[in-house]
Design a protein around this motif. Structure first.
Motif, short mmCIF file in Angstrom:
data_model
loop_
_atom_site.label_atom_id
_atom_site.label_comp_id
_atom_site.label_asym_id
_atom_site.label_seq_id
_atom_site.Cartn_x
_atom_site.Cartn_y
_atom_site.Cartn_z
N PHE A 1 -7.08 42.53 56.95
CA PHE A 1 -8.09 41.68 57.59
C PHE A 1 -7.52 40.29 57.92
O PHE A 1 -7.77 39.75 58.98
CB PHE A 1 -9.30 41.53 56.66
N ALA A 2 -6.78 39.71 56.96
CA ALA A 2 -6.39 38.30 57.09
C ALA A 2 -5.45 38.04 58.27
O ALA A 2 -5.46 36.94 58.82
CB ALA A 2 -5.74 37.82 55.80
N VAL B 1 0.00 45.04 40.40
CA VAL B 1 -1.43 44.72 40.29
C VAL B 1 -1.81 43.63 41.28
O VAL B 1 -2.85 43.67 41.92
CB VAL B 1 -1.77 44.28 38.84
N LEU B 2 -0.90 42.64 41.40
CA LEU B 2 -1.17 41.52 42.29
C LEU B 2 -0.88 41.86 43.75
O LEU B 2 -1.55 41.37 44.66
CB LEU B 2 -0.35 40.30 41.88
N ILE C 1 -2.05 43.03 49.74
CA ILE C 1 -1.67 43.69 50.99
C ILE C 1 -2.87 44.32 51.66
O ILE C 1 -2.99 44.28 52.89
CB ILE C 1 -0.55 44.71 50.71
N VAL C 2 -3.79 44.88 50.86
CA VAL C 2 -5.02 45.40 51.47
C VAL C 2 -5.78 44.26 52.16
O VAL C 2 -6.33 44.44 53.25
CB VAL C 2 -5.90 46.06 50.39
N THR D 1 -8.27 34.24 57.28
CA THR D 1 -8.33 33.20 56.27
C THR D 1 -7.28 33.44 55.19
O THR D 1 -7.02 34.58 54.81
CB THR D 1 -9.74 33.13 55.63
N THR D 2 -6.68 32.36 54.71
CA THR D 2 -5.60 32.48 53.72
C THR D 2 -6.11 32.68 52.30
O THR D 2 -5.33 32.94 51.40
CB THR D 2 -4.71 31.23 53.74
N ILE D 3 -7.42 32.56 52.10
CA ILE D 3 -7.96 32.74 50.74
C ILE D 3 -8.06 34.22 50.37
O ILE D 3 -8.25 34.57 49.20
CB ILE D 3 -9.35 32.07 50.63
N PHE D 4 -7.90 35.10 51.34
CA PHE D 4 -8.15 36.52 51.09
C PHE D 4 -7.28 37.14 49.97
O PHE D 4 -7.82 37.88 49.14
CB PHE D 4 -7.99 37.31 52.39
N PRO D 5 -5.96 36.91 49.92
CA PRO D 5 -5.19 37.59 48.86
C PRO D 5 -5.69 37.29 47.44
O PRO D 5 -6.01 38.23 46.69
CB PRO D 5 -3.76 37.10 49.11
N PRO D 6 -5.78 36.00 47.01
CA PRO D 6 -6.30 35.79 45.64
C PRO D 6 -7.76 36.20 45.49
O PRO D 6 -8.16 36.67 44.42
CB PRO D 6 -6.11 34.28 45.44
N TYR D 7 -8.52 36.04 46.55
CA TYR D 7 -9.94 36.40 46.53
C TYR D 7 -10.08 37.92 46.33
O TYR D 7 -10.90 38.39 45.52
CB TYR D 7 -10.52 35.90 47.85
N PHE D 8 -9.29 38.70 47.04
CA PHE D 8 -9.36 40.16 46.90
C PHE D 8 -8.88 40.61 45.52
O PHE D 8 -9.44 41.53 44.93
CB PHE D 8 -8.52 40.84 48.00
N VAL D 9 -7.83 39.96 45.00
CA VAL D 9 -7.32 40.36 43.68
C VAL D 9 -8.36 40.06 42.60
O VAL D 9 -8.64 40.90 41.73
CB VAL D 9 -5.99 39.63 43.37
#
Length: 454
Positions: A246-247, A235-236, A241-242, A256-264
């Protein structure tokens, strides 16, 4: 949940007065009767959307990708927007099933089956777009195999696009297994009720000889727990990875490094909103209000409120980091989002995703079916625009002002987007006609029967 005389009174998960036999009769009714007018109405709408999109796809295959609005520098348009959107929708099903199961949350019992089905169909819908974007998919064998790259490797494992293939396919496989394993005891119940010979044979095959013995239940519990444990990190991982698509790029607004938690968080937010949409339809069309209660939906709305707030925080932090980084390109990218040619899409996103969920602070609105249905639709519109904003606003004005251009989606773009919804709802409505939409044996485990059974 209420407090009366210093005692916590929990809201029942099933409407009072129901017995075990009612669960089988009500849940199996859509499978055993001719479809209702409400089901036909929903199915017709889905078929119209699917037919329009199919016509446009065939036309695109004949005419080429020039019928789309993509240009230079906006080479990624609605197709990648739809791909990311549908992958996000697919998050909530496994989250409800796996994580809430591991935490022994009983309120998941009536809603997990529909949510799991939503995951499967959403990922299938997302999978259409990488194929469609090639324009002539039947030529893919020539230009995708071997995968092109400059290091003469096959395939390029350093590309996040390659990681996407493995992450999404792994997520789909585990989610499919998790969904089907959970269905087996209920398919056996449908088999035992079948009066038609062909129907009995089909459900006998699908139930894999399930007899409900102690040994079967022991194996079932063990496999289901293992799959829940495997699904949870997926789930995480899958939307992280999607987000790397972009990141890892150097484009302002993406790097930007905020993308993984932001996307989840965004994926869980949109996924739960879609589950609320589907459950409002299912409980109305199939008369399952006694099992999919307002209490279930209220809990979903609380999670939408939480994740919506996290997403709003991420939007603000993106602006702060762009200012704090000192990079003039990052600052321009975000100011351009809010005030540039696509400001309309940015403010639609903010209104839908940040302001709309805040209505769920009020209990009356949180428990109102019409309000939550409309709010869930607005949230999903907002989440589609979130992906549109991220992709289009960063691409249309990059480092070179001489290459700036304005991207306008064509009727083909919009028609194929509508088709994806038609495809998704067609699969979901057919699922509701052939398989139980509620996990019957888990619902019976949380019923307060007080000695009344069959």
């Amino acid at each position: 949940m209420e407090i009366v005389n210093n005692k916590i009174i929990k809201e029942p998960l099933v409407a009072p007065g129901r017995v075990y036999a009612d669960v089988n009769d009500r849940v199996c009714a859509p499978l055993e009767r001719f479809p209702s007018i409400k089901w036909w109405a929903c199915f017709l709408v889905a078929q119209v959307a699917l037919a329009i999109g199919t016509f446009l796809v065939i036309n695109m295959f004949k005419q080429g990708l020039g019928v789309l609005g993509i240009n230079h520098p906006v080479a990624w348009g609605t197709f990648i927007t739809n791909f990311v959107f549908w992958i996000g929708i697919g998050h909530a099903g496994t989250l409800i099933s796996a994580i809430l199961f591991l935490f022994r949350q009983k309120w998941r019992t009536a809603i997990n089956r529909s949510a799991e089905a939503m995951t499967i169909f959403a990922v299938m819908t997302a999978g259409m777009f990488p194929i469609l974007h090639t324009g002539r998919p039947w030529y893919a064998a020539f230009y995708l195999f071997p995968y092109p790259n400059q290091r003469q490797l096959w395939v390029n494992f350093r590309s996040p696009l390659e990681w996407d293939v493995w992450a999404v396919s792994t997520y789909f496989t585990i989610s499919l297994l998790f969904w089907y394993i959970g269905l087996i005891p209920d398919i056996a119940s449908v088999r035992d009720r079948a009066k038609n010979t062909i129907r009995k044979i089909v459900y006998t095959v699908l139930s894999f000889g399930w007899r409900g013995s102690a040994k079967h239940w022991n194996h079932y519990e063990m496999v289901y727990l293992i799959l829940a444990g495997l699904s949870t990190p997926l789930v995480l991982s899958v939307h992280s990875i999607v987000s790397f698509d972009f990141a890892v790029a150097i484009l302002p607004g993406w790097h930007t490094t905020i993308f993984p938690p932001y996307f989840v968080a965004g994926a869980v937010f949109s996924g739960f909103a879609m589950v609320v949409t589907l459950l409002c339809i299912v409980r109305e069309v199939f008369n399952l209000k006694d099992f999919i209660t307002v209490g279930h939906l209220e809990n979903m709305n609380k999670i939408i409120l939480l994740t919506g707030t996290i997403v709003g925080y991420a939007y603000i932090m993106e602006f702060f980091i762009a200012w704090y980084s000192g990079s003039m390109y990052e600052r321009f990218a975000f100011i351009n989002r809010a005030t540039g040619p696509y400001a309309w899409s940015y403010w639609i996103m903010m209104t839908c995703n940040v302001i709309t969920p805040q209505i769920f602070w009020f209990k009356n609105l949180r428990r109102s079916i019409p309000v939550m249905f409309v709010a869930s639709l607005i949230v999903n519109i907002g989440m589609w625009f979130e992906r549109f904003v991220i992709i289009i606003t960063s691409l249309h004005r990059d480092y070179l002002p001489s290459s700036w251009d304005y991207y306008i989606p064509t009727l083909t773009d919009w028609g194929i987007t509508i088709m994806s919804f038609g495809f998704f709802f067609t699969l979901f409505l057919l699922f509701c006609r052939v398989l139980p939409t509620i996990c019957m044996f888990e619902v019976k485990m949380v019923m307060e029967t007080k000695g009344k059974h069959h």
